[in-house]
Design an enzyme around this catalytic site. Sequence first.
Site, PDB file in Angstrom:
ATOM      1  N   ASP A  27       0.516  -1.216   0.158  1.00  0.00           N
ATOM      2  CA  ASP A  27      -0.467   0.065   0.015  1.00  0.00           C
ATOM      3  C   ASP A  27       0.276   1.853  -0.239  1.00  0.00           C
ATOM      4  O   ASP A  27       2.554   0.983   0.532  1.00  0.00           O
ATOM      5  CB  ASP A  27      -1.056  -0.001   1.538  1.00  0.00           C
ATOM      6  CG  ASP A  27      -2.368  -0.746   1.444  1.00  0.00           C
ATOM      7  OD1 ASP A  27      -1.957  -2.337  -0.097  1.00  0.00           O
ATOM      8  OD2 ASP A  27      -2.791  -0.907   2.207  1.00  0.00           O
TER       9      ASP A  27
ATOM     10  N   HIS B 102       3.801  -2.264   3.183  1.00  0.00           N
ATOM     11  CA  HIS B 102       3.526  -0.797   2.962  1.00  0.00           C
ATOM     12  C   HIS B 102       5.280  -0.896   1.578  1.00  0.00           C
ATOM     13  O   HIS B 102       6.092  -1.401   1.935  1.00  0.00           O
ATOM     14  CB  HIS B 102       3.870  -0.228   3.464  1.00  0.00           C
ATOM     15  CG  HIS B 102       3.117  -0.079   4.125  1.00  0.00           C
ATOM     16  ND1 HIS B 102       1.843  -1.050   5.380  1.00  0.00           N
ATOM     17  CD2 HIS B 102       1.682   0.710   4.588  1.00  0.00           C
ATOM     18  CE1 HIS B 102       0.608  -0.337   5.750  1.00  0.00           C
ATOM     19  NE2 HIS B 102       0.312   0.083   5.054  1.00  0.00           N
TER      20      HIS B 102
HETATM   21 ZN    ZN Z   1      -2.753   2.534   3.151  1.00  0.00          ZN
END
Ligand code: ZN
Length: 279
Positions: free
Chosen positions: A93, A235
């Site tokens: 993400d 991430h």
């Molecule tokens: Zn996010």
Amino acid sequence: MGSLRVVSAFYIKLKAFSRIFTAVLLTLGLLILRGSAAEAYGLQPTNYRKNESTNNQIEQKRRIVYFQTLPLAVVSESQPDCNIDTCIALTFDDGPNLVTTPQILNILDKYNTPATFFVVGNRVAQNSSLLVRMQLSGDEVENHSWSHPDFTKLNNAQIKDEINKTQAAVIAAGLPAPKYFRPPYEAINANVLKSVNMPFILWNIDPQDWKLKDPGSLVQTIASQVKPGSIIILHDIKQNTISALPKVIEILKTKYKLVTVKQLLNLPEGSSGEFSKKP
Ligand code: ZN
């Protein structure tokens, strides 16, 4: 005596056949060495994570790995079928990020592993070549909003704007429109669910890489919690994630097929609702 002749005639034929067979094998071997294996098999090198990298060293290494492993790849690394294979999905993400995302992509290339990137729309235009690289490598690019707000605090028009601008940015980068949405902060309520006309992709493994100080504990958390059908959230903007990723993939690959979210869930067109793992 008659039967001996038959046996010896058979033996001579067998020897001739084995010579022809050896010659065919040698020719095939030469073709592979010359890099013509794809043509020889009549196949495209589908497991080769093609990309537009200008880094010659990486490009060269990847080619060597490809040609060394091609016969095996053709036999054993066909596209996984998650109805039969034990699949899981790695997701990233909050990118794309000019510095960290290419490092993630290099690792995925090295391990020939696809992943799903939930991108923040307002970071797409200045990094569109990274999205192209993802697409060419067989990764999936999906919608993580335009500016990463808490959707439960937005009105319907703002929600639609956040979704539509990111769809447009990904399309402008030359990719197909995203099919899935991941809500920032997992912030969902009935209104958000109703306003976004896409499946909501959540996760069931969260090593919280955004706050961890130690890459080792990230590896440990994932290895101890992963199950068949898991969706793992990471991430692609965190250095710890980059440090831990090779080990994470090595461990996961011993038991699982790593696939994209689309391959994992195989949702019919028009699906809706929340998905945190393969149902
Ligand atoms: Zn996010």
